[in-house]
Design a protein around this motif. Structure first.
Motif, PDB file in Angstrom:
ATOM      1  N   ASP A 242       0.816  -1.215   0.000  1.00  0.00           N
ATOM      2  CA  ASP A 242       0.000   0.000   0.000  1.00  0.00           C
ATOM      3  C   ASP A 242       0.849   1.263   0.000  1.00  0.00           C
ATOM      4  O   ASP A 242       0.329   2.360   0.247  1.00  0.00           O
ATOM      5  N   CYS A 243       2.159   1.085  -0.219  1.00  0.00           N
ATOM      6  CA  CYS A 243       3.113   2.196  -0.256  1.00  0.00           C
ATOM      7  C   CYS A 243       3.255   2.906   1.089  1.00  0.00           C
ATOM      8  O   CYS A 243       3.595   4.099   1.154  1.00  0.00           O
ATOM      9  N   ALA A 244       2.992   2.193   2.157  1.00  0.00           N
ATOM     10  CA  ALA A 244       3.208   2.728   3.501  1.00  0.00           C
ATOM     11  C   ALA A 244       4.608   2.353   3.964  1.00  0.00           C
ATOM     12  O   ALA A 244       5.106   1.263   3.658  1.00  0.00           O
ATOM     13  N   VAL A 245       5.254   3.250   4.705  1.00  0.00           N
ATOM     14  CA  VAL A 245       6.601   2.990   5.206  1.00  0.00           C
ATOM     15  C   VAL A 245       6.511   2.012   6.381  1.00  0.00           C
ATOM     16  O   VAL A 245       5.912   2.318   7.414  1.00  0.00           O
ATOM     17  N   VAL A 246       7.120   0.824   6.219  1.00  0.00           N
ATOM     18  CA  VAL A 246       7.107  -0.181   7.284  1.00  0.00           C
ATOM     19  C   VAL A 246       8.486  -0.332   7.929  1.00  0.00           C
ATOM     20  O   VAL A 246       8.623  -1.009   8.952  1.00  0.00           O
ATOM     21  N   PHE A 247       9.497   0.291   7.323  1.00  0.00           N
ATOM     22  CA  PHE A 247      10.845   0.260   7.893  1.00  0.00           C
ATOM     23  C   PHE A 247      11.613   1.447   7.345  1.00  0.00           C
ATOM     24  O   PHE A 247      11.486   1.802   6.168  1.00  0.00           O
ATOM     25  N   SER A 248      12.391   2.095   8.202  1.00  0.00           N
ATOM     26  CA  SER A 248      13.209   3.208   7.733  1.00  0.00           C
ATOM     27  C   SER A 248      14.444   3.368   8.608  1.00  0.00           C
ATOM     28  O   SER A 248      14.420   3.067   9.807  1.00  0.00           O
ATOM     29  N   GLN A 249      15.515   3.829   7.987  1.00  0.00           N
ATOM     30  CA  GLN A 249      16.751   4.141   8.691  1.00  0.00           C
ATOM     31  C   GLN A 249      17.338   5.419   8.085  1.00  0.00           C
ATOM     32  O   GLN A 249      17.336   5.596   6.866  1.00  0.00           O
ATOM     33  N   TYR A 250      17.843   6.277   8.938  1.00  0.00           N
ATOM     34  CA  TYR A 250      18.501   7.520   8.528  1.00  0.00           C
ATOM     35  C   TYR A 250      19.763   7.635   9.352  1.00  0.00           C
ATOM     36  O   TYR A 250      19.696   7.672  10.578  1.00  0.00           O
ATOM     37  N   GLN A 251      20.920   7.658   8.699  1.00  0.00           N
ATOM     38  CA  GLN A 251      22.162   7.608   9.464  1.00  0.00           C
ATOM     39  C   GLN A 251      23.286   8.324   8.721  1.00  0.00           C
ATOM     40  O   GLN A 251      23.420   8.209   7.507  1.00  0.00           O
ATOM     41  N   ARG A 252      24.105   9.049   9.451  1.00  0.00           N
ATOM     42  CA  ARG A 252      25.315   9.630   8.861  1.00  0.00           C
ATOM     43  C   ARG A 252      26.310   8.507   8.590  1.00  0.00           C
ATOM     44  O   ARG A 252      26.471   7.606   9.416  1.00  0.00           O
ATOM     45  N   HIS A 253      26.972   8.592   7.427  1.00  0.00           N
ATOM     46  CA  HIS A 253      27.924   7.521   7.098  1.00  0.00           C
ATOM     47  C   HIS A 253      29.370   7.876   7.428  1.00  0.00           C
ATOM     48  O   HIS A 253      30.237   6.999   7.400  1.00  0.00           O
ATOM     49  N   TYR A 254      29.639   9.134   7.741  1.00  0.00           N
ATOM     50  CA  TYR A 254      30.998   9.569   8.110  1.00  0.00           C
ATOM     51  C   TYR A 254      32.041   9.028   7.131  1.00  0.00           C
ATOM     52  O   TYR A 254      33.094   8.526   7.521  1.00  0.00           O
TER      53      TYR A 254
END
Length: 449
Positions: A24-36
């Motif tokens: 249904d195009c809903a976000v079921v998992f997400s990650q946001y992280q600096r990679h340095y």
């Protein structure tokens, strides 16, 4: 029946974002992280986390972002340009959007969606982006979120350049020295970013209608976002701020992955495990300073021929002379005797205040200065020459190019070329007939300093 997940991987200049969408195009998992700068390990870790969450799923993946092409090849998936990905996500969930403003780690974009698509993006400079904000936050001894907290209590906004960190620091440093509140400086930095986008990127084309705000800086920094709203005079109904706006480019990539073939998540994991073995093409390198280990002593000996003469300070008596270099980022002291031998030296960050760092270094010098030693003359040079000369009653102020030449001439009397790398500037001095004939100086950018 195993579900099919649509994955979008956005590898930006400073961060990596991964999202998983259900049918249904809903976000079921997400990650946001600096990679340095360690993109490979960050990507591997994110995919591993998603696999642990949905081990039995089939997935389709599409990669986007400035660092995504090589990763996409290794994972054997398709790559999509980030502007196309972001536009796809906005048009899917907010089809009434007229303009998209997106700030990333090192880029800024304005995308006009009405009356024909038109996209504006910063070119060779990261001024007015997330990296610029990070740099300015360090100047105020905080981070980007700390800058946001400070800006909430601001009373006055000062004009600050955002095109370049050099220009911005040139504006901020005098304000710091004059005791301007950090809260006001934080708000001024955000307003400078706003004006850089509105004037520098829009290039005269009005930003009207419904405006969407995307990207990490505009998601995490509410005061920056409010600066755009106030400057553009947007009504509440015109502001589009998606719930996952920091992930929207990755969401657009995930939406686009619908057109690709799904594979078992375990297959993607096997490909991800090989990322650290992939080879990257490099630009042609310069010749090494020495090729064999046996050549190193000769190299060191050649470069060690000209060294500063030194003498012990403990038993020194008599007149000595102090040189101060108040640079853009550092403060340097050199105390010499009558023959030019170095008795004492100091090199340290100016910590955003040339006068405070100089006073601190001066107090340290007086603590260790022998009773029989007398500082009979002093000279200051560098960015803070005028400030330190007036504030500390230094005897002489000298132009730094002249100071460079005078020192270089000690080591090489017939010197005809001097190259200086400073904190925020680079200088090339050509000497002819014993005088400085010409000077070349970087003007618009501190890159390479």
């Amino acid at each position: 029946m195993n579900q099919i997940l649509r994955l979008g991987l956005d590898i930006g200049s400073t961060t990596v974002k991964l999202v998983a969408l259900d049918r249904d195009c809903a976000v079921v998992f997400s990650q946001y992280q600096r990679h340095y700068s360690d993109i490979i390990k960050t990507v591997e870790a994110m995919i591993h986390q998603a696999h642990n969450r949905f081990p039995d799923s089939k997935v389709s993946l599409m990669v986007t972002g400035s660092g995504g092409i090589s990763i996409a090849k290794c994972l054997q998936v398709s790559f999509i340009q980030e502007v196309i990905a972001g536009t796809k996500a906005i048009q899917r969930f907010y089809p009434n959007t007229d303009v998209v403003i997106e700030l990333g780690g090192e880029d800024a974009k304005i995308t006009y969606l009405k009356d024909g698509p038109d996209q504006r993006m910063n070119g060779i400079c990261a001024g007015g982006t997330g990296s610029f904000i990070d740099q300015m936050a360090q100047l105020l001894k905080t981070d980007a979120c700390g800058l946001n907290r400070l800006a909430k209590d601001a009373n006055t906004v000062y004009p600050i350049a955002a095109r370049c960190g050099v220009f911005a620091k040139t504006d901020i440093q005098p304000l710091l020295n004059e005791g301007v509140a950090k809260e006001d400086l934080a708000a001024s930095i955000f307003q400078a970013v706003v004006m850089q986008t509105v004037s520098g990127l829009a290039c005269g084309r009005p930003i009207r209608g419904n405006v969407a705000f995307l990207g990490g800086p505009l998601y995490f920094l509410s005061e920056l976002r409010q600066g755009y709203i106030d400057t553009l005079k947007l009504e509440d109904s015109q502001v589009i701020f998606p719930q996952n706006s920091q992930l929207y480019i990755a969401i657009g990539a995930a939406l686009s992955s619908v057109e690709t073939k799904a594979v078992a998540f375990s297959t993607l994991m096997q490909r991800a495990a090989k990322i650290d073995t992939m080879e990257f093409s490099e630009s042609k390198r310069l010749s090494p300073l020495f090729i064999k280990h046996q050549d190193r002593p000769e190299f060191l000996a050649r470069h060690g021929q000209h060294v500063v003469k030194k003498r012990a300070m403990d038993d020194f008596t008599g007149p000595c002379f102090l040189g101060i270099d108040a640079g853009s980022t550092t403060t340097k002291f050199a105390l010499v005797d009558g023959s030019g031998a170095l008795i004492y030296s100091h090199y340290g960050s100016n910590e955003g205040s040339p006068i405070s760092s100089a006073i601190k270094a001066l107090k340290q010098l007086y603590r260790v200065l022998p009773a029989g030693a007398r500082i009979v003359n002093s000279v200051v040079t560098g960015y803070g020459e005028g400030l330190l000369k007036a504030g500390l009653k230094v005897d002489i102020g000298e132009i730094e190019t002249v100071a460079h030449y005078k020192a270089a001439r000690v080591f090489q009397p017939d010197v005809d070329f001097i190259l200086d790398m400073g904190g925020q500037d680079m200088k090339c001095l050509r000497i002819k007939d014993g005088t400085i004939d010409s000077i070349l100086l970087n003007e618009a950018c501190s890159s390479g300093c």
